[in-house]
Design a protein around this motif. Structure first.
Motif, mmCIF file in Angstrom:
data_model
loop_
_atom_site.group_PDB
_atom_site.id
_atom_site.type_symbol
_atom_site.label_atom_id
_atom_site.label_comp_id
_atom_site.label_asym_id
_atom_site.label_seq_id
_atom_site.Cartn_x
_atom_site.Cartn_y
_atom_site.Cartn_z
ATOM 1 N N ALA A 1 34.068 36.665 54.028
ATOM 2 C CA ALA A 1 34.949 36.412 52.886
ATOM 3 C C ALA A 1 34.215 36.673 51.570
ATOM 4 O O ALA A 1 34.775 37.235 50.630
ATOM 5 C CB ALA A 1 35.473 34.978 52.930
ATOM 6 N N GLU A 2 32.951 36.274 51.519
ATOM 7 C CA GLU A 2 32.134 36.526 50.330
ATOM 8 C C GLU A 2 31.974 38.036 50.109
ATOM 9 O O GLU A 2 32.116 38.533 48.989
ATOM 10 C CB GLU A 2 30.772 35.856 50.502
ATOM 11 N N ARG A 3 31.727 38.763 51.174
ATOM 12 C CA ARG A 3 31.558 40.222 51.087
ATOM 13 C C ARG A 3 32.855 40.899 50.648
ATOM 14 O O ARG A 3 32.843 41.810 49.824
ATOM 15 C CB ARG A 3 31.091 40.766 52.436
ATOM 16 N N ARG A 4 34.002 40.437 51.185
ATOM 17 C CA ARG A 4 35.296 41.005 50.781
ATOM 18 C C ARG A 4 35.539 40.789 49.290
ATOM 19 O O ARG A 4 35.971 41.698 48.580
ATOM 20 C CB ARG A 4 36.440 40.360 51.574
ATOM 21 N N ALA A 5 35.249 39.578 48.807
ATOM 22 C CA ALA A 5 35.433 39.284 47.383
ATOM 23 C C ALA A 5 34.516 40.156 46.536
ATOM 24 O O ALA A 5 34.907 40.643 45.478
ATOM 25 C CB ALA A 5 35.166 37.806 47.110
ATOM 26 N N HIS A 6 33.294 40.363 47.011
ATOM 27 C CA HIS A 6 32.357 41.225 46.289
ATOM 28 C C HIS A 6 32.885 42.654 46.226
ATOM 29 O O HIS A 6 32.861 43.287 45.173
ATOM 30 C CB HIS A 6 30.984 41.199 46.942
ATOM 31 N N ASN A 7 33.367 43.166 47.362
ATOM 32 C CA ASN A 7 33.873 44.536 47.403
ATOM 33 C C ASN A 7 35.099 44.702 46.509
ATOM 34 O O ASN A 7 35.258 45.737 45.864
ATOM 35 C CB ASN A 7 34.193 44.950 48.840
ATOM 36 N N GLU A 8 35.953 43.686 46.454
ATOM 37 C CA GLU A 8 37.110 43.738 45.555
ATOM 38 C C GLU A 8 36.640 43.772 44.104
ATOM 39 O O GLU A 8 37.168 44.505 43.284
ATOM 40 C CB GLU A 8 38.012 42.528 45.777
#
Length: 118
Positions: A44-51
């Motif tokens: 979830a942290e990685r997805r938020a970063h990519n967004e």
């Protein structure tokens, strides 16, 4: 994952420090370390970063980055932060994510005003 854990992952992924996220969520930094062991948290942290990385190409993305501006010596650059916060607070709202940490932006704006006035 609990709502608080999901919020922590979002804020961390958006570039906030562990300390800032802990203060925002009123938890300890050690709790965030424990959250990282929860299945799905780092994803979830990685997805938020990519967004966030995808958003950084526009003007709003540049201003968001400017909220965390530092000088060459690593100290906060409150003049830049203040200008960015003022521009963001006066900008029309996005149709995007309602979880954008506006409270954090307002705190940075308040801190920057205090620093400039001091």
């Amino acid at each position: 994952m609990t709502p608080k854990q999901a919020r922590a992952a979002l804020l961390l992924g958006r570039g906030l420090s562990c300390r800032a996220v802990a203060q925002e969520l009123r938890i300890s930094e050690r709790t965030i370390t424990r959250y990282r062991a929860v299945p799905g948290f780092t994803e979830a942290e990685r997805r938020a970063h990519n967004e966030r990385v995808g958003e950084e190409t526009g003007l709003r993305g540049v201003l968001d980055q400017a909220l965390y501006a530092v000088k060459r010596d690593g100290s906060p650059d409150f003049q830049i932060r203040l200008k960015a916060a003022a521009l963001l607070l006066n900008a029309p709202p996005d149709e995007g994510d309602p979880n954008t940490p506006v409270i954090v932006r307002e705190r940075i704006y308040d801190q920057a005003i205090e620093a400039v006035q001091a």
